[in-house]
Write a protein that holds these residues in place. Structure first.
Motif, PDB file in Angstrom:
ATOM      1  N   PHE A  19      39.736  23.463  10.378  1.00 26.42           N
ATOM      2  CA  PHE A  19      39.284  24.630  11.138  1.00 26.42           C
ATOM      3  C   PHE A  19      38.881  25.779  10.225  1.00 26.42           C
ATOM      4  O   PHE A  19      37.853  26.417  10.422  1.00 26.42           O
ATOM      5  N   ARG A  20      39.680  26.044   9.212  1.00 25.14           N
ATOM      6  CA  ARG A  20      39.367  27.174   8.316  1.00 25.14           C
ATOM      7  C   ARG A  20      38.079  26.934   7.527  1.00 25.14           C
ATOM      8  O   ARG A  20      37.398  27.880   7.148  1.00 25.14           O
ATOM      9  N   THR A  44      35.374  27.960  10.128  1.00 26.61           N
ATOM     10  CA  THR A  44      35.528  29.277  10.738  1.00 26.61           C
ATOM     11  C   THR A  44      34.492  30.323  10.321  1.00 26.61           C
ATOM     12  O   THR A  44      33.928  30.982  11.196  1.00 26.61           O
ATOM     13  N   GLU A  73      32.402  32.218  13.222  1.00 28.52           N
ATOM     14  CA  GLU A  73      32.662  33.644  13.441  1.00 28.52           C
ATOM     15  C   GLU A  73      31.368  34.455  13.316  1.00 28.52           C
ATOM     16  O   GLU A  73      31.118  35.360  14.122  1.00 28.52           O
ATOM     17  N   PHE A 102      38.398  34.707  14.540  1.00 33.97           N
ATOM     18  CA  PHE A 102      39.419  33.794  15.053  1.00 33.97           C
ATOM     19  C   PHE A 102      40.749  34.233  14.467  1.00 33.97           C
ATOM     20  O   PHE A 102      40.833  34.518  13.272  1.00 33.97           O
ATOM     21  N   VAL A 140      44.125  32.634  13.764  1.00 33.02           N
ATOM     22  CA  VAL A 140      44.749  31.317  13.712  1.00 33.02           C
ATOM     23  C   VAL A 140      46.256  31.473  13.662  1.00 33.02           C
ATOM     24  O   VAL A 140      46.792  32.204  12.830  1.00 33.02           O
TER      25      VAL A 140
END
Length: 163
Positions: free
Chosen positions: A40-41, A44, A48, A55, A57
């Motif tokens: 996810f990172r 991101t 974004e 986001f 997290v």
């Protein structure tokens, strides 16, 4: 007649909202540093930038993903709390926890597949196994001698390694 159409559409137009208008909370039901978080990172920053929002997290580990998943199930259904849940959250936890209090298949709506993570089985060059069947036979011939690692009970890696 056009006036009636305009009046009829007014409530719909008034209810339409842009999304997102505030940061989006993403719950990862595993410990910080998990594969889910790493995936996810990585994505991101681009997402974004496209959305114009950040986001936030949050890692919510525990009970094989049920703590974080339950928190998302109980969150306001406003599109600002998302779950980054791997397959195990949907396919396994209801079997491990029959009194969970929710069914992730009906309580959550999937919105996107972010990654496909295949499982790989690897062995040292000195292990005389050329297939999974060979490896299973080899390990079963020496009970208690071998072990394997997995990110947690009920995970695909855990289930793949069970005899």
């Amino acid at each position: 007649m056009p006036v009636l159409a305009a009046i009829a559409l007014t409530p719909t137009l008034a209810c339409a909202q842009e999304w997102p208008t505030k940061p989006i909370r993403v719950v990862i039901p595993f410990a910080a540093g998990s594969v889910s978080e790493a995936i996810f990172r990585t994505m991101t920053p681009g997402v974004e930038a496209d959305l114009g929002q950040r986001f936030i997290v949050e890692s919510k580990p525990g009970a094989d993903g049920t703590i974080g998943t339950g928190e998302v199930v109980r969150a306001a259904p406003d599109g600002y709390t998302l779950l980054l849940g791997p397959t195990a959250v949907f396919a396994v936890i209801t079997h491990m926890f029959p009194n969970l209090g929710f069914d992730p298949l009906t309580a959550l709506d999937p919105i996107s597949l972010l990654a496909d993570a295949p499982l790989l089985a690897v062995v040292g060059a000195d292990v005389p196994a050329k297939s999974l069947e060979d490896l299973a036979r080899y390990v079963r011939a020496s009970p208690g001698k071998y072990n394997y690692g997995s990110p947690g009970s009920g995970s695909p890696a855990h289930l793949a390694g069970e005899p």
